[in-house]
Design a protein around this motif. Structure first.
Motif, PDB file in Angstrom:
ATOM      1  N   ASN A 177       0.808  -1.227   0.000  1.00  0.00           N
ATOM      2  CA  ASN A 177       0.000   0.000   0.000  1.00  0.00           C
ATOM      3  C   ASN A 177       0.836   1.271   0.000  1.00  0.00           C
TER       4      ASN A 177
ATOM      5  N   ASP B 131       3.984   3.869  -8.813  1.00  0.00           N
ATOM      6  CA  ASP B 131       2.899   2.892  -8.731  1.00  0.00           C
ATOM      7  C   ASP B 131       2.826   2.385  -7.300  1.00  0.00           C
ATOM      8  N   THR B 132       1.651   1.880  -6.916  1.00  0.00           N
ATOM      9  CA  THR B 132       1.416   1.428  -5.541  1.00  0.00           C
ATOM     10  C   THR B 132       1.348  -0.092  -5.493  1.00  0.00           C
TER      11      THR B 132
ATOM     12  N   ARG C 104      -0.088  -3.313  -4.258  1.00  0.00           N
ATOM     13  CA  ARG C 104      -1.289  -3.871  -3.627  1.00  0.00           C
ATOM     14  C   ARG C 104      -1.060  -5.348  -3.347  1.00  0.00           C
TER      15      ARG C 104
ATOM     16  N   SER D  98      -0.971  -9.014  -8.599  1.00  0.00           N
ATOM     17  CA  SER D  98      -1.823  -7.908  -8.185  1.00  0.00           C
ATOM     18  C   SER D  98      -1.577  -6.695  -9.089  1.00  0.00           C
TER      19      SER D  98
ATOM     20  N   SER E 180      -2.378  -2.366  -9.258  1.00  0.00           N
ATOM     21  CA  SER E 180      -2.962  -1.161  -8.683  1.00  0.00           C
ATOM     22  C   SER E 180      -4.134  -0.737  -9.564  1.00  0.00           C
ATOM     23  N   LYS E 181      -5.049   0.034  -9.014  1.00  0.00           N
ATOM     24  CA  LYS E 181      -6.189   0.492  -9.813  1.00  0.00           C
ATOM     25  C   LYS E 181      -5.724   1.320 -11.008  1.00  0.00           C
ATOM     26  N   GLN E 182      -4.657   2.099 -10.811  1.00  0.00           N
ATOM     27  CA  GLN E 182      -4.151   2.930 -11.900  1.00  0.00           C
ATOM     28  C   GLN E 182      -3.613   2.064 -13.036  1.00  0.00           C
ATOM     29  N   TYR E 183      -2.881   0.997 -12.678  1.00  0.00           N
ATOM     30  CA  TYR E 183      -2.332   0.119 -13.701  1.00  0.00           C
ATOM     31  C   TYR E 183      -3.454  -0.642 -14.409  1.00  0.00           C
TER      32      TYR E 183
ATOM     33  N   TYR F 122       5.368  -0.655 -13.192  1.00  0.00           N
ATOM     34  CA  TYR F 122       4.428  -1.255 -12.248  1.00  0.00           C
ATOM     35  C   TYR F 122       5.156  -1.916 -11.086  1.00  0.00           C
TER      36      TYR F 122
ATOM     37  N   THR G  29       4.124  -5.219  -8.418  1.00  0.00           N
ATOM     38  CA  THR G  29       3.119  -6.258  -8.316  1.00  0.00           C
ATOM     39  C   THR G  29       3.492  -7.310  -7.283  1.00  0.00           C
TER      40      THR G  29
END
Length: 281
Positions: A105, A123-124, A126, A224, A226-229, A266, A268
């Motif tokens: 996160n 990028d985050t 998740r 996983s 991120s919503k942006q990716y 990204y 992941t």
């Protein structure tokens, strides 16, 4: 006026109009924007070696992207800097033996310095839901002769969390983060949290099938996003996999790299499991 002259004038007018259309098409087909570089790859939690590829995008269909060498590539995971060095493959930068301590996160920041310019991307990370605790995006049916037929759709919609999947078995290679050879379009499948784009798109043909024995092994990698990716990938597929007769005019899909660059950096989280086919029926 003589009928022959009238017909000649009409013919010449048509030829001029045709030439003008061809000239307009040639002008339209030229790229409107020339990017400095393109970014592929990122950080994953499965392997200790990480890989990022930098290329100069090609401007014509018959030209390949050019490898970008002598760039400085650094990823900060929120705690420390991870230094990438160019590998034996031109344009591919690697960081070996990186400690695999996920910073869930939190933002991971990529910094690239090349040709006196700086490019950044964020990028985050998740956390992935374990494969055993989620639905598998494929179906298997046992035949009367004891073999198992499977169908893996490339895209499945309406999932709670977006994910990428790499499902390998006999004839399908294992996932390798150091390879950038276009196999992503062949072997990755996707579960989207967004809905199906349009029933008119040819989604039914985007699938992979197999026939295996019960003792054969299927290897599943779940990534996983991120919503942006996930939204970036959805936009890419609107211009590729889901492009049809009733599609809108193609547009540039913006990644997360700043400056005059394209692509998406990204991070992941990956779950990795092996199963015998007969336990997945």
């Amino acid at each position: 006026m003589n009928t022959k002259y009238i017909l000649l004038i009409i013919l010449l007018t048509g030829l001029i109009s045709s030439c003008k259309k061809d000239a307009d098409k040639i002008s339209f087909d030229k790229p409107k924007r020339e990017y400095d570089l393109a970014v592929e790859g990122g950080i994953n939690t499965l392997t200790q070696s990480q890989f990022i590829k930098l290329t100069k995008p090609s401007l014509t269909l018959d030209a390949k992207p050019l490898a970008i060498s002598k760039a400085t590539v650094i990823v900060n995971d929120g705690k420390k800097d991870i230094i990438f060095k160019e590998s034996a493959t031109a344009g591919v930068y690697s960081a070996a033996n990186t400690p695999n301590i996920p910073n869930y996160n939190m933002a991971y920041t990529l910094t690239i310095r090349y040709n006196n310019k700086t490019y950044t991307a964020v990028d985050t990370l998740r956390q992935v839901v374990n494969i055993t605790d989620d639905f598998l995006p494929f179906k298997i049916k046992k035949n009367e002769n004891g073999t198992y037929d499977g169908t893996i759709p490339k895209h499945t919609f309406g999932y709670l969390n977006p994910n990428k999947w790499w499902i390998s078995y006999t004839g399908i290679p294992a996932w390798n983060p150091s390879k950038f050879d276009g196999t992503e379009s062949l072997y990755f499948s996707y579960t989207h949290f967004l809905g199906s784009p349009n029933s008119l798109y040819p989604l039914n043909n985007l699938k992979r099938t197999f026939s295996l024995k019960g003792e054969d092994v299927i290897t599943i990698y779940k990534f996983s996003l991120s919503k942006q990716y996930a939204k970036y990938l959805y936009g890419v597929f609107l211009e590729t996999d889901w492009n049809g007769l009733f599609s809108s005019v193609p547009v540039n899909v913006d990644g997360n790299v700043s400056g005059n660059a394209q692509g998406y950096f990204y991070v992941t989280d990956i779950d990795f499991q092996k199963y015998k086919v007969n336990v997945l029926k």
